[in-house]
Design an enzyme around this catalytic site. Structure first.
Site, mmCIF file in Angstrom:
data_model
loop_
_atom_site.group_PDB
_atom_site.id
_atom_site.type_symbol
_atom_site.label_atom_id
_atom_site.label_comp_id
_atom_site.label_asym_id
_atom_site.label_seq_id
_atom_site.Cartn_x
_atom_site.Cartn_y
_atom_site.Cartn_z
ATOM 1 C CE LYS A 188 16.023 -6.772 -20.829
ATOM 2 N NZ LYS A 188 16.020 -6.011 -19.609
ATOM 3 C CD GLU A 214 24.798 -4.593 -17.976
ATOM 4 O OE1 GLU A 214 23.810 -5.154 -17.396
ATOM 5 O OE2 GLU A 214 24.917 -3.855 -18.774
ATOM 6 C CD GLU A 273 18.768 -3.422 -20.611
ATOM 7 O OE1 GLU A 273 18.799 -4.322 -19.662
ATOM 8 O OE2 GLU A 273 19.523 -3.036 -21.149
ATOM 9 C CD GLU A 314 14.905 -6.161 -10.824
ATOM 10 O OE1 GLU A 314 14.065 -5.840 -11.679
ATOM 11 O OE2 GLU A 314 16.033 -6.511 -11.162
#
Length: 408
Positions: free
Chosen positions: A147, A386, A250, A206
């Site tokens: 990733k 995104e 992911e 987050e």
């Protein structure tokens, strides 16, 4: 130091209203609001490749010195950059005030001043970003890279000064379940043509990590989908995200790395069997709340933050290879974007949010950031979309609606 216990919603709102760019640090979480002013001491940056790993030790030393100087209940506040070789911006403030969470009246609408005309310069251009994602996917086909998070920036310049106080209020009001922040940055980070002083401002969804006593909490987000104004379509997107093999993969990569980083510091860890959904005004995210009991009371929130940073949610996996890929593909320095922002007190308690949905701002310009996690199965056009959706957190708080067009 002056520390005042403020429990009422009214006083939390007063702290938000009292924020002043250039002389304050503001941080609001779902549980508390914090406003710090002035500088009692600055955490030094010794340089070197191990600068980040030594940061908790340096902060602890400065906090100890502040306490020895009768600076009551010292706290370090500020931001840590994405690249640990760059100096963190951490200070012990002269004063700090705390309150409970910010709460706004139901249906209250953020104040949006008339939109100034902005010139907009995307870095990289959308076509170049698509090519970058394609390059990363090729690397995954032929190597161990699992990733990588590739980012974009938008450089906006206005004819009139930007009202950062109102922008902060709008961010807080539009993102009540997130982490709203404003941090003064050193003058040398200003872009050419800027006035010198800059502010890191944003509303992150987050939490990197928090510590309260012996209890630690990390809440990584990975796997995202844009919200829709149509309620039926919005729920369909949420349901699809929760079942998406690409996004679940992911998310799993991130959770695996977070657990591996936290395990040496905790007696036990509680890890959910699978992710849940959380939302902001613009995005759906896959979320996992990972809790643990610390094995040693000397482990501070900043020690945990440094151990976790950067997570695969903002960098990739394996970390070193992902960082090399970012350096090769991204045509700009991230600075404090995808770093961490928050606070740590002399007892080790604190909160650190991931520095996303943010901008670096000076008097007349902002540099916005957004990124997307690239894994096997990613489609360049979807990743570009995104990033466009993630820009909306800042753009909507600026009164710019769904997006902006580049202007000459």
């Amino acid at each position: 130091m002056i520390e005042r216990a403020m429990g009422s919603q009214k006083l939390a709102a007063q702290l938000l209203e009292s924020y002043e760019p250039g002389s304050s640090f503001f941080f609001a979480s779902p549980r508390r609001t914090l406003l710090a002013r002035g500088t009692f001491a600055t955490v030094p940056h010794p340089g070197g490749t191990d600068s980040l790993s030594r940061l908790p030790e340096r902060v602890a030393a400065v906090l100890h010195e502040a306490r020895q100087a009768d600076h009551d209940i010292p706290v370090a506040v500020g931001a840590v950059p994405f690249d640990g070789r760059i100096s963190a911006q951490l200070v012990v403030p002269q004063t700090i005030q705390r309150a409970g969470p910010l709460v706004f009246e139901p249906g209250a609408v953020p104040h949006l001043a008339p939109v100034s005309r902005y010139t907009v310069r995307p870095v990289p251009e959308p076509a170049a970003y698509l090519n970058g994602v394609a390059r990363a996917l090729k690397l995954m086909e032929h190597g161990p890279l699992r990733k990588v998070v590739l980012s974009r920036s938008l450089h906006l310049r206005a004819a009139a000064p930007i009202d950062l106080r109102q922008l902060l209020r709008n961010l807080a009001q539009r993102n009540p379940t997130g982490y709203t922040f404003a941090v003064d940055l050193p003058p040398q980070l200003a872009e050419a043509g800027g006035t010198g002083g800059r502010t890191l401002i944003g509303a992150s969804p987050e939490l990197l990590v928090s510590r309260n006593g012996l209890q630690a909490l990390a809440n990584p987000l990975a796997g995202s989908a844009a919200r829709s104004a149509d309620p039926s379509e919005d729920q369909a997107r949420a349901a699809a995200l929760l079942k998406s093999p690409k996004d679940l993969h992911e998310h799993a990569v991130v959770i695996e790395a977070v657990v591996e980083a936290m395990r040496p510091y905790c007696k036990n860890l509680v890890v959910p069997a699978g992710p849940s959904l959380v939302s902001t005004a613009t995005m759906w995210h896959l979320s996992s709340r990972i809790t643990g009991e610390l094995a040693d009371p000397s482990i501070s929130s900043l020690t945990l933050a440094v151990a976790l940073h950067p997570t695969p949610a903002v960098c990739g996996h394996p970390t070193e290879l992902a960082q090399e890929t970012i350096d090769a593909i991204e045509p700009f320095e991230r600075g404090f974007y995808t770093g961490t922002v928050g606070w740590c007190d002399a007892n080790g308690d604190g909160q650190w949010a991931v520095t996303i949905r943010c901008a670096e701002a000076d008097e007349n310009s902002l540099r916005l950031f957004a990124g997307a996690g690239i894994v096997a199965g990613s489609k360049p056009e979807s990743e570009l979309a995104e990033t466009e959706a993630k820009f909306r957190t800042m753009l909507q708080a600026m009164g710019l609606g769904q997006g902006v067009e580049a202007q000459p």
